[in-house]
Structure formats: C-alpha cells, structure tokens
Motif scaffolding. Structure first.
Motif, PDB file in Angstrom:
ATOM      1  N   UNK A  36      29.351  53.717  37.889  1.00 47.27           N
ATOM      2  CA  UNK A  36      29.694  52.871  37.240  1.00 47.27           C
ATOM      3  C   UNK A  36      31.724  52.442  38.321  1.00 47.27           C
ATOM      4  N   UNK A  37      31.850  53.251  38.961  1.00 51.84           N
ATOM      5  CA  UNK A  37      32.803  52.961  40.150  1.00 51.84           C
ATOM      6  C   UNK A  37      32.936  51.433  40.751  1.00 51.84           C
ATOM      7  N   UNK A  38      31.255  51.657  41.058  1.00 48.67           N
ATOM      8  CA  UNK A  38      31.068  50.733  42.674  1.00 48.67           C
ATOM      9  C   UNK A  38      30.933  49.686  41.682  1.00 48.67           C
ATOM     10  N   UNK A  45      38.715  36.727  53.443  1.00 48.68           N
ATOM     11  CA  UNK A  45      37.375  36.871  52.899  1.00 48.68           C
ATOM     12  C   UNK A  45      36.533  37.931  53.119  1.00 48.68           C
ATOM     13  N   UNK A  46      36.852  39.371  53.078  1.00 46.91           N
ATOM     14  CA  UNK A  46      35.723  40.223  53.617  1.00 46.91           C
ATOM     15  C   UNK A  46      36.075  41.491  52.626  1.00 46.91           C
ATOM     16  N   UNK A  47      35.366  42.088  51.696  1.00 47.30           N
ATOM     17  CA  UNK A  47      36.059  43.053  51.005  1.00 47.30           C
ATOM     18  C   UNK A  47      34.511  44.064  51.129  1.00 47.30           C
ATOM     19  N   UNK A  48      35.582  45.671  50.509  1.00 43.54           N
ATOM     20  CA  UNK A  48      34.806  46.092  50.553  1.00 43.54           C
ATOM     21  C   UNK A  48      34.718  46.730  49.238  1.00 43.54           C
ATOM     22  N   UNK A  49      33.401  47.617  48.871  1.00 41.11           N
ATOM     23  CA  UNK A  49      33.792  47.794  47.191  1.00 41.11           C
ATOM     24  C   UNK A  49      33.257  49.223  47.314  1.00 41.11           C
ATOM     25  N   UNK A  54      35.003  42.475  42.535  1.00 38.00           N
ATOM     26  CA  UNK A  54      34.938  41.303  44.406  1.00 38.00           C
ATOM     27  C   UNK A  54      34.760  39.557  43.950  1.00 38.00           C
ATOM     28  N   UNK A  55      33.502  39.921  42.775  1.00 41.18           N
ATOM     29  CA  UNK A  55      33.032  38.499  42.274  1.00 41.18           C
ATOM     30  C   UNK A  55      33.802  37.766  41.747  1.00 41.18           C
ATOM     31  N   UNK A  56      34.557  38.360  40.745  1.00 43.95           N
ATOM     32  CA  UNK A  56      35.121  37.408  39.562  1.00 43.95           C
ATOM     33  C   UNK A  56      35.742  36.877  40.689  1.00 43.95           C
TER      34      UNK A  56
END
Ligand SMILES: Cc1cc2nc3c(=O)[nH]c(=O)nc-3n(C[C@H](O)[C@H](O)[C@H](O)COP(=O)(O)OP(=O)(O)OC[C@H]3O[C@@H](n4cnc5c(N)ncnc54)[C@H](O)[C@@H]3O)c2cc1C
Ligand SMILES: NC(=O)c1ccc[n+]([C@@H]2O[C@H](COP(=O)([O-])OP(=O)(O)OC[C@H]3O[C@@H](n4cnc5c(N)ncnc54)[C@H](O)[C@@H]3O)[C@@H](O)[C@H]2O)c1
Length: 440
Positions: free
Chosen positions: A307-309, A290-294, A316-318
C-alpha cells in the motif's frame, strides 16, 4: 528514438498505480523485465497469504480439538500449491492486458539509463519527458562459503514438496511468516538470527510472546549466532554458526532485501543512491530532474509495503500531472502486519512525538470472551494514548485477527476519533471490534 510523456520502469504495485493514473492524459510506457504485476501478486503478499490461509485454518482447528472439533487436519502441500498457482499463473497476463486496456504501452525488457539521458530497452531508445523508477527490492546475498546453496522467498513460494528440515537465516517478516507455513506443513524449522532482536521494528514484549508461541509449535530459535558457512553433505546441508552445526534439507536466506537498481545503470546519469535505495526528496524526486523513484526501491525510512508503493505511485503521477505541484508527500499512518503463528500488527509508532509522555497499556485479552472463542494461545493489545487529546496515537495487536483489528486503529488515528465518539458507537455484537470500547 521514441518520444513519450512518461516511462514507468517496473510493473509492481507502485508502477501500476502511477501508470493507471497517468494514462488518461498521457502517452505512457511501462517496462518490465520479469513478471507483470511485480513482487506482491506473483511472489509476495498474495501467494504467501494463500498458503497461510490453509495453515491458519489447520492451526485453528488443532486448537479447538478439546472443544469438540475432532479429526486430523493435514496440509497436502502439492494440492495447496496448485491452489496458489491457480491464482499466480494468471497474474502476469491479467496485469499486462489490464495495462493495455488502459491504452498503456507495455514493453518486456530491462530499462537502462544511457550517458546521454536516453533509456535503452532491448534495441530501442526512449526519450521520456518523465521517468518513474519503481523497480522494487530483491533478496540480499550473503557472502559466506556455500551461499550458492541458499534459497530465497520466491523459491519457497514455489516449492513442489515441503522439505523435512528447513533452516531459516534471519528472523524478520519473511522468516517468521514462511517458517510458520513450513512448520504447519510438517517441516522441522530452525531460525538463526545474528542478534536477539527478531522483528526489530515491532514492540519487544509482543514479539517475545510471538516467539514463545512459535517455539511451542516446535520451531527452534537460535539467537546471537553468526552464520559462518553452508556446506553440502550428500543430499543435505550443514549450516555452521559460531557455536553450532545445524543439519538441513533446504536453507532459506531471509536476511533482508536490498534495492533492485543495479541494472538501471544509474551512475550513467549521476542519480544519487545509498545502501537503502534511490535517494528522493519529499516530492519523491531523484537528484535528476523529472525522474522519480517510488515504492521499495526508494531510500526512505518507511516500511516497504504494497500500500505504501501504491500511495507513492499515485502521488508521483499526480505530481507529473500538476495536481499537487507544490505539496510534499504526506503519509497517513502506515499499518504493518506479520502473518505468522499468530498475527502481529502495529500502527503509529513511527509517528510518535518524543516530547509527549504517552500512556502505554498492554492488555492481555487471551481470556476475554471474543478471544476465548478461538482458543488462542495468547492475545494482547497494546494502546498508546496521547494524554493531551485522550486519543489513540499508536497500537499493536497480537492475535489471530490482528490484521483486521489494526484497521480499526488506523481509522481511529487517521480520523482523530475520540474515546467519547467510540463510546457513542454501536458495534455489531459479539465481535472483536465491539471490544474497542474497553480498549481506547
Ligand atoms: C515474500 C514476501 C511477502 C510480502 N508480503 C507482504 C504483505 O503481506 N503485505 C505487504 O504490504 N507487503 C508485502 N511484501 C512487500 C511487497 O511485495 C512490496 O512492498 C511491493 O511489491 C513493492 O512494490 P514495488 O512496486 O515497489 O516493487 P515490486 O513489486 O518489487 O515491482 C518491481 C518490478 O520492477 C521490475 N524491474 C526491476 N528492475 C527493472 C528494470 N531495470 N527494468 C524493468 N523492470 C524492472 C521487477 O521485475 C518487478 O516486477 C512482501 C514481499 C515479499 C518478498
Ligand atoms: N507481511 C508483510 O507486510 C511483509 C512480509 C514479507 C516481507 N515484507 C517486506 O519485505 C521486507 C524484507 O523482509 P525480510 O524478512 O527479508 O527482511 P527484514 O529486514 O524484515 O528481516 C531480516 C532479518 O534478518 C536479520 N539478519 C540480517 N543479517 C543477518 C545475518 N547475517 N545473519 C542472521 N540474521 C540476519 C535481521 O536482523 C532481520 O531480523 C520487509 O522489511 C517488509 O517491508 C513485508
């Protein structure tokens, strides 16, 4: 302890895209320890392009002198900076209030992982169901004597006066973009690169043309030089390499950016990192559930761009909302542009298949009608055609309009548009897009 659905750490383009998408369904907190909006609008893409716009017009005007456009054009740096600040000074408040308008809670402070998995921000502890880390990058520190005299791109974008002599360390995106601005605004510029590969990710031929054009404006390139030290000598500096000593009034460190993750205390929760950033899988998940990195702070072999970020923030939100639960992230082709004395743009090269024998053509369009119009020193277009489909697979453009023209290539590649379909299209004339018929 505060229980929430999602904590987004960092309010740059990645964090904002994620937070806005989640807000309709969740309790979301965004935490920021510096300027709301992050790098791009405060000290990156946007302010740079505002300075660039004046510089570009000045260069264009000079080129047209022999064709009837007379009169001296000069950059008034303090006034140009005022123009830039008329935009940047409002950004943090605007960004924070737009989050609040979306019912997102904003917290000013540094987020730090605790050994028990909670996140500490200021004196509060948060227990989020999901965490999105979007903390970006920062300038790499050079470990040489005199490194305390080095400035970074943020310092450049806030310069009150343009120094007379600038030495730029590195020959990547930031170096070539800011050197062009400095030179056109009146500075003498020396660029020092440790090898002979400026803008390594771009086609060598076109980079060579860009370097030549920059040299013609008076910028000095020093290749294969190892930077040894920077020494203060009265009011100026001496940059010493293995073969020379270059005097400067101001030294810019543009030798690359590194992930901005130190303050997160990721080792407290064993989140895996490497020298490129936070390690993520094809769902942008870190090694902790449950931890994402973007965005820029994630370790991926993709260009680190706004635009990549944003694309990753949306993904990640979806995923957190259960909208794409099983699908790995699939990126469309990603264009990148260097805004320098000319613009150098490319798209598609990182998606090429090594088993295909592509047809690569570089067309010199300098004297084509639409380029002769603006008297460009050189304009070239490289196309990479897939022989199996006859379609464009990748392309690169060096010209004053490469930033817009590359988007035509993006559409052709993403939408799989064939040359036959291009030939059946009526484009506005005269325009550079109308040349597509002759190029693909
Ligand atoms: C000079 C320059 C020019 C650029 N030009 C372009 C361009 O023309 N086009 C383009 O596409 N890209 C450009 N970029 C790159 C672009 O700015 C980045 O790719 C983009 O901003 C990345 O977004 P992000 O959300 O990942 O990170 P960022 O925008 O860097 O945002 C991260 C945020 O997290 C905050 N933060 C960090 N640690 C913590 C913590 N522990 N707690 C709380 N907050 C924290 C930071 O303060 C920052 O505000 C440029 C970059 C620079 C430096
Ligand atoms: N127009 C844009 O889209 C844009 C503009 C600016 C930045 N950015 C993003 O920011 C990132 C960082 O930009 P950057 O220019 O800082 O990094 P970069 O990686 O593009 O360039 C760094 C350069 O410094 C050189 N270098 C490294 N160590 C050196 C040393 N010791 N001595 C001399 N040269 C050395 C590298 O070989 C490279 O050419 C880019 O990769 C890009 O993703 C994008």
């Amino acid at each position: 302890m505060k229980k929430i659905d999602t904590l987004v750490i960092g309010s740059g383009p990645g964090g904002l895209a994620a937070a806005e998408k989640l807000a309709a369904n969740q309790t979301v907190v965004v935490c920021e320890n510096d300027l709301w909006g992050g790098t791009c609008p405060n000290r990156g893409c946007d302010p740079k392009k505002m300075l660039y716009s004046a510089v570009e017009l000045a260069e264009q005007t000079k080129r047209f002198e022999e064709n009837g456009l007379k009169g001296e054009v000069k950059i008034d740096w303090p006034t140009l900076m005022e123009f830039k600040e008329s935009y940047t000074s409002k950004i943090p408040a605007q960004m924070q209030s737009s989050l609040k308008n979306s019912h997102i809670q904003t917290v000013q402070g540094t987020a730090q992982f605790q050994t028990n998995g909670l996140i500490k921000i200021n004196d509060d502890f948060y227990d989020p169901k999901n965490i999105i880390i979007a903390t970006g990058q920062k300038t790499r520190t050079l470990t040489i004597p005199g490194s305390e005299y080095l400035h970074n791109s943020s310092d450049f974008l806030s310069l009150k006066q343009m120094p007379k002599r600038i030495v730029v360390l590195g020959a990547g995106y930031i170096a070539l973009e800011l050197s062009n601005i400095a030179r056109t605004a009146g500075a003498n510029v020396d660029i020092i690169q440790h090898n002979d590969q400026p803008l390594k990710a771009f086609p060598k031929k076109l980079v060579g043309d860009l370097v030549r054009v920059m040299e013609e404006t008076g910028i000095n390139f020093h290749f294969n030089e190892e930077i040894k030290s920077v020494k203060r000598v009265e009011e100026s500096f001496e940059v010493t390499t293995n073969t020379e000593v270059i005097r400067a009034d101001w030294v810019l460190n543009a030798t690359g950016r590194i992930p901005n993750i130190e303050e997160l205390n990721l080792n407290n929760v064993d989140i895996e990192t490497d020298s490129h950033g936070i390690v993520v899988n094809e769902n942008l998940e870190t090694s902790r559930a449950n931890v994402y990195a973007i965005g820029d702070c994630a370790a991926k072999k993709l260009p680190k761009l706004t635009p990549v970020a944003e694309f990753e923030g949306n993904y990640a939100a979806e995923r957190i909302l259960g909208l794409n639960s099983a699908k790995p992230i699939r990126y469309p082709v990603i264009p990148s542009v260097v805004y320098s004395t000319l613009k150098l743009a490319q798209v598609g090269f990182d998606s090429l298949n090594s088993k295909i024998d592509y047809k690569i053509t570089t067309t010199d369009v300098t004297h084509w009608y639409n380029y002769n119009l603006t008297k460009e020193p050189v304009a070239k277009i490289m196309t990479v055609i897939d022989p199996n489909t006859d379609r464009l697979a990748a392309g690169a453009i060096l010209s004053s309009s490469a930033d817009d023209m590359i988007n035509q290539f993006v559409l052709l590649i993403n939408q799989k548009i064939s040359p036959v379909e291009v030939a059946r299209t009526i484009f506005a004339y005269p325009s550079r897009s109308a040349d597509l018929n002759y190029l693909v």
